[in-house]
Design a protein around this motif. Structure first.
Motif, mmCIF file in Angstrom:
data_model
loop_
_atom_site.group_PDB
_atom_site.id
_atom_site.type_symbol
_atom_site.label_atom_id
_atom_site.label_comp_id
_atom_site.label_asym_id
_atom_site.label_seq_id
_atom_site.Cartn_x
_atom_site.Cartn_y
_atom_site.Cartn_z
ATOM 1 N N ILE A 1 56.304 77.465 169.860
ATOM 2 C CA ILE A 1 57.087 76.273 169.513
ATOM 3 C C ILE A 1 58.438 76.700 168.951
ATOM 4 N N GLY A 2 59.466 76.404 169.696
ATOM 5 C CA GLY A 2 60.808 76.786 169.250
ATOM 6 C C GLY A 2 61.649 77.231 170.421
ATOM 7 N N LEU A 3 62.968 77.042 170.257
ATOM 8 C CA LEU A 3 63.882 77.279 171.366
ATOM 9 C C LEU A 3 64.450 78.698 171.338
ATOM 10 N N GLY A 4 65.072 79.067 172.450
ATOM 11 C CA GLY A 4 65.899 80.260 172.473
ATOM 12 C C GLY A 4 65.252 81.513 173.021
ATOM 13 N N GLY A 5 65.913 82.644 172.747
ATOM 14 C CA GLY A 5 65.539 83.932 173.322
ATOM 15 C C GLY A 5 64.195 84.455 172.870
ATOM 16 N N THR A 6 63.629 83.881 171.795
ATOM 17 C CA THR A 6 62.358 84.389 171.290
ATOM 18 C C THR A 6 61.224 84.151 172.282
ATOM 19 N N THR A 7 61.389 83.186 173.164
ATOM 20 C CA THR A 7 60.346 82.932 174.163
ATOM 21 C C THR A 7 60.189 84.151 175.070
#
Lengths: 380, 242, 328
Positions: A225-231
């Motif tokens: 759950i959460g946006l950006g490059g961490t995916t």
């Protein structure tokens, strides 16, 4: 010198008064937007702005709302609350905007909400709603409830897999926290057990510790759950650790997911908005609403992800509907109009507002998708 | 030679004082003493540990050993307390407060004194010694010439009414004529009865006004010198070279 | 070069020029007050920053130390005010008292051990405390609500009368800023202030004169933390909302910019700097995407042509006049 100063000061005052000159009849209906064009919210808010612009252009091409043209004033809040207060105030007193259709910087919208509510200006937001009752009265959101993104993923796990233990990996943003809390609350309803909840920072470069911990606790699927490059980071970590786990991520720009799918292949799923899977949608009112939006959108922006832009489109169309319903451009009337909208087919889903529900999408419109051979495929 | 006086007349008694910067011992255990009304010079080449000795006496560097002032031990880590006892250092490079005026610098010298009359008295003493400071009173200290800055540094120290004055290379970077003027003032102060411990690299000049001198080399006292018995400066040059 | 009639610069004119930054900044303030508009909002934030920067000036300008973490003290006090007024029904003043106490305790805990050491220990420690407080504000959601922030914070009130109008708030903040500047001036002209400048000039020399450097540095640190705490609490009451980003690292960057543009170590510096730096982006707002670029360019020009800050602008004119005199 003092005379010069006095003269200069008088000139300044005069200039100030001129900008405050009374409104000319039939001047455009002004829409203000406080958006994080720079800073952490830039990706989402630029898309939101572009969606709003496309909607305004479409309405103006048809002569505006009730014969009155629309005009957009956008100010960059730099994704910061203090800056947001300044730009809200600027748009209220200098631009004299009639309504706000503002971006996803929740803190900025919250910080200005008191000010806006006191001026009796409605706001249609891309963010979650403020908490104060007197403020939420004037605020509406096009965002589906945070729980929907979670429900879609949990339902898939229950229906289509044998996995019964899951982990939740989230960042500390309010929207992610809402999703996390919802997942913990309803997992049991789907026959699932949350065996690990881990958080990370948006700029973390490694998530293997959090992932290993959840795997060790028995989790075989991760709700990311959460946006950006961490995916992408999470995907790489799962692969490096050689773990047999599914990763199901939140809604985001599909462009972010392409490399993730290359890493995890069929172990990767994401929540998709109808606009993102338009081509595989069955015909119906939803597809019709999307066609209305995607035709001008694609003409202008090509195959750029339409998700956040479609919400912006909806915000403008909801405003138009409210004005036409009340036959008034007055702030309180438009607010009443927005509050009584029901059965409105938007690009994300059907909006049903009420005095207690200002976050209009009440039935889950979200889908779960995966990417097979570079092509988006809906699995649920 | 001034023989070691009794403990009562001895102004400063440094015993086994060592100092270190981190792991490096810059000053090995050292004994130095200053008797009443005495002007003692510390000589030695660059890097001999002269400044370190002064800073150690004041407690400005990490140090061990004892320093007694008129029989009472001085705290080892509190230069403020040393100053309060009347042991005052004019640091190397003068340490004047450049952005402030001459008057403000002098005022700070008398920081520990509260009395207005006393302040006036001390200021008069400074002006009689360095009349030029009076002329420059409202000037910004940083704009003074090197010699004037040194006068200000000494004048400021005198404003605290020191019982012993420690000076770290007051001649540094000054023209020979100015150096003589400054050392002359110090000599005059000493004749008034103020004990002085003077670090100086220019040995011949220092020996002219000192009653006694220590020679430092590589962090140790290697000789105690009676200036009256120094027949030629070759003798000192010999120490410098060895 | 054409002949200039003003080769000599009369003292009166120079003194007039010295007051120019004050007059200009006060003029903007008066304009904001009487004409209103969103300039009122901009100026309200500017005035809150004046308080913050005035504190920073005591520590950095007067005492010559460095702190990267004064945002922490603003955050501690601001959050205390927000929490106590919204969840426990405190009035703003006692809530601020509690916030101030918390900020000062924190400053004492950080400052006492590090200010005894020479060098950059304090700067490092303050940087850390700034980051730690930010993290706590994000993570301790039961008290701070994390990124959701605390809303519904009541406006400033005096004796049961709440100041809700923007104009009223601006007037109130003007009084606070006047008092803060007065205190800053009194500090600089006092024995304490002189001791601070001595410590700033040379710590060793100051100590050798009997000035207890560590005690004065700590006092200056605590005084400046108190200003920061006041600014932090003022912010939450003026906006009615607080979230961690309000007291992020950008607050430090902004405050440093204001301090250097206004003139570090001067009395007018924080006021002039905060007003100018708050107005600059607004002047360039119509440049849209180039707003930041224009702002940056203006900053560079300011620092090149007024390197010691705008409040020392009179000396700049003096130099120009002197140059002119030499040339002609």
């Amino acid at each position: 010198m003092s005379k010069m100063l006095t003269t200069g000061f008088a000139a300044l005052v005069a200039a100030g008064l001129m900008t405050a000159a009374p409104a000319v009849a039939q001047e455009p209906y002004k829409i203000g937007m406080s958006a994080g064009l720079t800073g952490y919210a830039a990706t989402v808010d630029r898309a939101w702005r572009d969606g709003v612009e496309v909607a305004i252009a479409a309405l103006n091409a048809k002569g505006g709302i009730m014969g009155r043209k629309l005009e957009l004033v956008v100010e960059d809040n730099k994704s910061e609350p203090q800056e947001a207060v300044t730009v809200y105030r600027k748009m209220m007193s200098s631009d004299k905007v009639n309504i706000f259709i503002s971006g996803c910087v929740s803190a900025g919208n919250f910080a200005a909400a008191g000010l806006v509510a006191r001026a009796e200006i409605p706001m249609v937001l891309c963010s979650i709603l403020p908490q104060q009752p007197d403020q939420v009265k004037w605020a509406f959101s096009t965002l589906p409830p945070a729980g929907f993104e979670v429900d879609t993923r949990l339902k898939y796990l229950m229906d289509k897999t044998q996995i019964r233990k899951i982990g939740v990996l989230h960042d500390p943003t309010p929207y992610a926290n809402l999703q996390k809390n919802h997942a913990q609350k309803v997992a049991a309803d789907y026959g699932l057990e949350v065996v690990g909840v881990e958080s990370y920072k948006q700029d973390d470069a490694d998530l293997s510790v959090q992932i290993s911990k959840m795997h060790a606790a028995g989790a075989r699927a991760i709700l990311k759950i959460g946006l950006g490059g961490t995916t992408l980071t999470a995907a790489k970590n799962i692969k490096q650790l050689g773990l047999d786990m599914l990763m199901l991520t939140s809604l985001e720009d599909i462009a972010v997911f392409k490399p993730v799918a290359e890493v995890l292949g069929d172990k990767f799923f994401f929540v998709a908005s109808p606009s993102q899977v338009y081509d595989v949608l069955p015909d119906g009112p939803l597809k019709a609403a999307l066609t209305a939006f995607l035709t001008p959108w694609r003409a202008k922006h090509g195959d750029r992800d339409p998700n956040w832009a479609s919400r912006g489109w909806d915000a403008v169309m909801l405003t138009a509907a409210a004005i036409e319903k009340e036959k008034s451009f007055e702030g309180p009337k438009v607010r009443d109009g927005l509050e009584s909208i029901s059965g409105f087919q938007g690009t994300t889903g059907v909006y049903n507002m009420s005095p207690t529900v200002h976050q209009g999408i009440t039935t889950n419109p979200l889908l779960l998708a995966t990417i097979v051979d570079g092509k988006v495929k809906v699995v649920q | 030679m001034t023989e070691a006086g009794s403990a009562a007349t001895r102004v400063l008694d440094v015993a086994g004082l060592s100092a270190r910067y981190g792991h490096i011992e810059a000053l090995h255990p050292t004994d130095v003493r200053v008797e009443d009304r005495e002007l003692v010079a510390i000589l030695g080449p660059n890097g001999a540990g002269k400044s370190t000795l002064m800073r150690a006496i004041m407690g400005l560097v990490e140090n061990a050993g004892t320093v007694r002032f008129r029989g009472r031990p001085l705290p080892r880590r509190a230069p403020e307390a040393c100053a309060a006892d009347g042991v005052v250092l004019v640091p190397e490079g003068r340490g004047i407060f450049g952005p402030m005026s001459v008057a403000e610098n002098l005022e700070l010298g008398a920081y520990l004194s509260g009395s207005k009359a006393e302040f006036e008295r001390r200021q008069e003493r400074v002006f009689s010694l360095f009349p030029r400071l009076k002329e420059r009173l409202s000037q910004v200290a940083g704009s003074l010439s090197g010699g004037e800055q040194q006068m200000l540094a000494i004048g400021r120290a005198l404003m605290s009414d020191p019982k012993i004055l420690l000076l770290d290379e007051p001649s540094l970077g000054l023209a020979p004529r100015v150096v003589e003027e400054i050392l002359g003032s110090l000599s005059a102060l000493n004749r008034e009865g103020l004990p002085i411990l003077l670090v100086e690299q220019k040995a011949p000049l220092a020996l002219k006004i000192a009653q006694r001198a220590y020679l430092l080399s590589v962090g140790r006292v290697i000789a105690e010198i009676d200036p009256r018995k120094v027949s030629s400066y070759d003798e000192i040059a010999h120490y410098y070279l060895s | 070069m054409t002949k200039s009639p003003t080769i000599t610069f009369p003292d009166m004119t120079r003194r007039g020029l010295g007051a120019l930054p004050w007059i200009a900044a006060a003029g903007v303030l008066a304009y904001a007050f009487f004409v209103g508009g969103y300039l009122t909002t901009v100026m309200s934030f500017a005035l809150i920053y004046v308080v913050f920067v005035t504190g920073l000036n005591v520590f950095m300008g007067y005492a010559g130390q460095v702190s990267f973490g004064h945002n922490a003290f603003a955050a501690l006090s601001g959050y205390t005010s927000a929490y106590l007024t919204t969840s426990h029904g405190f009035a703003p003043l006692p809530a601020f008292g509690a916030g101030l106490a918390l900020a000062l305790s924190c400053a004492l805990i950080v400052g006492y051990p590090t200010l005894r050491l020479k060098g950059h220990y304090l700067a490092m420690a303050t940087l850390a405390i700034g980051l730690i407080v930010y993290e706590v504000a994000v993570e301790w959601t039961s008290v701070t609500q994390g990124y959701m922030g605390i809303s519904g914070i009541p406006p400033i009130g005096i004796a049961g009368y709440e100041i809700t109008s923007e104009r009223g708030q601006l007037a109130f903040l003007t009084v606070i800023v006047a008092l803060a500047t007065l205190v800053s001036w009194r500090i600089r002209e006092s024995r304490f202030g002189r001791a601070l400048s001595a410590v700033a000039g040379s710590e060793d020399a100051a100590r050798a004169l009997g000035i207890s450097a560590s005690r004065y540095k700590l006092s200056a640190f605590l005084a400046s933390a108190a200003f920061a705490a006041l600014a932090g609490s003022l912010f939450v009451h003026v906006v009615g909302f607080v979230s961690p980003e309000v007291y992020g690292l950008h607050m430090v960057v902004l405050a440093f910019t204001m301090l250097y543009v206004g003139g570090i170590g001067t009395i007018a510096g924080p006021f002039v700097g905060a007003v100018i730096i708050s107005l600059l982006p607004e002047m360039f707002r119509q440049f849209k995407d180039y707003q930041d670029l224009a702002y940056g360019a203006a900053l560079i020009l300011l620092l090149i042509y007024a390197p010691r800050g705008l409040s020392t602008i009179s000396s700049l004119f003096r130099r120009a006049a002197a140059k002119k005199a030499v040339v002609s």
